[in-house]
Structures are given as C-alpha cells and as structure tokens.
Design an enzyme around this catalytic site. Sequence first.
Site, PDB file in Angstrom:
ATOM      1  N   GLY A   1     -20.260  80.746  -7.490  1.00  0.00           N
ATOM      2  CA  GLY A   1     -21.347  80.400  -8.393  1.00  0.00           C
ATOM      3  C   GLY A   1     -22.389  79.520  -7.749  1.00  0.00           C
ATOM      4  N   ALA A   2     -22.671  79.750  -6.462  1.00  0.00           N
ATOM      5  CA  ALA A   2     -23.559  78.855  -5.715  1.00  0.00           C
ATOM      6  C   ALA A   2     -25.024  79.243  -5.806  1.00  0.00           C
ATOM      7  CB  ALA A   2     -23.138  78.824  -4.248  1.00  0.00           C
ATOM      8  N   ASN A   3     -25.364  80.220  -6.640  1.00  0.00           N
ATOM      9  CA  ASN A   3     -26.758  80.625  -6.755  1.00  0.00           C
ATOM     10  C   ASN A   3     -27.545  79.781  -7.759  1.00  0.00           C
ATOM     11  OD1 ASN A   3     -24.982  82.424  -8.574  1.00  0.00           O
ATOM     12  ND2 ASN A   3     -26.985  82.561  -9.548  1.00  0.00           N
TER      13      ASN A   3
ATOM     14  N   GLY B   1     -27.254  75.999 -10.668  1.00  0.00           N
ATOM     15  CA  GLY B   1     -26.492  74.900 -11.250  1.00  0.00           C
ATOM     16  C   GLY B   1     -25.792  74.022 -10.238  1.00  0.00           C
TER      17      GLY B   1
ATOM     18  N   GLY C   1     -23.157  74.584  -8.472  1.00  0.00           N
ATOM     19  CA  GLY C   1     -22.794  75.271  -7.241  1.00  0.00           C
ATOM     20  C   GLY C   1     -23.929  75.290  -6.243  1.00  0.00           C
TER      21      GLY C   1
ATOM     22  N   SER D   1     -13.359  70.395 -16.802  1.00  0.00           N
ATOM     23  CA  SER D   1     -14.343  69.823 -17.723  1.00  0.00           C
ATOM     24  C   SER D   1     -13.645  68.838 -18.647  1.00  0.00           C
ATOM     25  CB  SER D   1     -14.977  70.938 -18.562  1.00  0.00           C
ATOM     26  OG  SER D   1     -15.689  70.419 -19.662  1.00  0.00           O
TER      27      SER D   1
ATOM     28  N   TYR E   1     -13.120  78.056 -24.519  1.00  0.00           N
ATOM     29  CA  TYR E   1     -13.609  77.328 -23.346  1.00  0.00           C
ATOM     30  C   TYR E   1     -12.646  76.210 -22.974  1.00  0.00           C
ATOM     31  CZ  TYR E   1     -16.668  74.617 -20.275  1.00  0.00           C
ATOM     32  OH  TYR E   1     -17.193  73.930 -19.210  1.00  0.00           O
TER      33      TYR E   1
END
Length: 290
Positions: A21-23, A25, A27, A137, A163
């Site tokens: 998820g580094a694209n 936020g 990440g 979280s 969640y």
Amino acid sequence: MTKWTVGDIPDQQGRTFIVTGANSGLGEVAARALGAAGATVVLACRDTAKGEAVAREIGANAQVRELDLADLSSVREFAAGVDGADVLVNNAGVMAVPLRRTADGFEMQIGTNHLGHFALTGLVLDRIRDRVVTMSSGFHVLGSIDLDDLNWQQRRYRRWAAYGQSKLANLLFTYELQRRLSRAGSTVRAVASHPGYASTNLQAHTESVQDKMMAVGNRVFAQSAQMGALPMLYAATSADVDGGSYYGPDGPFEQRGYPKVVHSNKKSMDHAVAQGLWDLSEELTGVRYA
C-alpha cells in the site's frame, strides 16, 4: 524514548524494504522516508500508476510491483518474484467499507487487512532477514474474532465491527508469529504498530455520510500522515525494537504524537484464539508456514 522523528532513522544503505500500500497514505510516507534514508524500497501496491509516480520522486532505489491483497493469486504471483528483503511492512488496508467480497470470497476487510497479509508473510518469510511489521489500529478494541463466522456469512454485517475484527487479527497474528519464530530459534522479529488518528485517504471509502464526517475530523482533529507513519517507521528501522512489541503515538489516548511502546487489549493476548485464527487462516488461504 525521546521524541523520535524521521531524522533519527539510521542509515538504510544496503537494506531492502517491501511496503504494501505504498502508493498513498501512510505507506507512501514510509516509502519516501525509507528511500531518503538510502534503502531500496519495493512499493507493493494495487494502483501501480500511482506507485510509479511516487517511485519516480523517490529515485532509482525505488521500484513498483503490483500486489492486490484482495486476490490470493496476485499475492502468490508477487511473492514468487521476491528474492529477499530485510523488512516486510504489512501496511495496506481498507476501513469500514460496505459489505464486499474479495476474489476468494472473503469479507473485504478481514480478507485484505489480515488474510492477504497472512498469506504474503507466509509465502516470503523464508526470504525476510530482519523483521515483519504489521499495521494495526486503536480500533482493535472494537473487534472480536468469530472463528465460526470470520467472513460475515452468517452474522448481520457491521462495518466497524468487521474493521475492528481485522485489526485485532493483525495483533493476534503478530504475537503468534513472534512466538513461532522464537520457538524456531529465528532472529526475525514480528512487530506491530498503529498510527493514532492520522489524516489519510483511508477514511474516504465508507461510501456513506461517514466520509464527510471523517473528512471534517481529518481537518480538525487528526495529525498528519507524516506523524502517523512514525510508529511504523520506528518499528521498521530502530535497532531497539523487540519482537512481539507494539508501537503507537505517545500523546493523549494514543491519538497523536511520537513513537512509544503501547499496549493492546486482553483479547489480543489470547493464545487459544491466536492459535485458532492461525489454523483457520492457513486453511482459508492455503498458505502453510514452515
């Protein structure tokens, strides 16, 4: 612990990090910080076009590879191309989305946040040299693990409870992984972190009026993504990190601030539930840890 910042990241020359998820936020923030510290960074993301834009700004030490955690065939394909890495950062996630199913029929939140990362970690663990960092979280306190209905096929779906279950699963997984690594005599460490209340695009996908409410919260109450990424970066780079530890912000209610050791709730410490979740995760994903 002093007020640790990105300026305290040790030199990462010669080290490789995989960040899911580094694209965007947290990440993206982490990938940029690691790249600036000299690391080779693999941006593992579903949106490769956005990932390529980030990688170009990081420089030649960044590369992009497609990974969709909601599709086990994508996870397997990605893992097969991993030669080795020092650190795996299980960061990607979805939050409070409407009821949806992954490509393999899992409820989207447990499927992406936990089962996708469980499978990825198991498939590449023999090539990880230093540590596995998994993002949880503060909302793990809302969760309970239902081993008889993990994927919300029998219960009435409740997005925030789902969640919370996925984030509780991240902690149970981290602690159980560390116990197994220790029993095996491995020096690899399993660590967890959480960002507090950080302003990212994670809060914009509930497809409900909550998106607007959380957008206001992001502007008024949340800390920046740069601050929210600090516990994850500390967990991923500090030499002082112990396996099985959990890091979050040091401010009131762990909502903002600088990294410190934090504590998770009693449910996350249940060894029997952790064992049951591990066995079920292996069954559902088909990934068996050596």
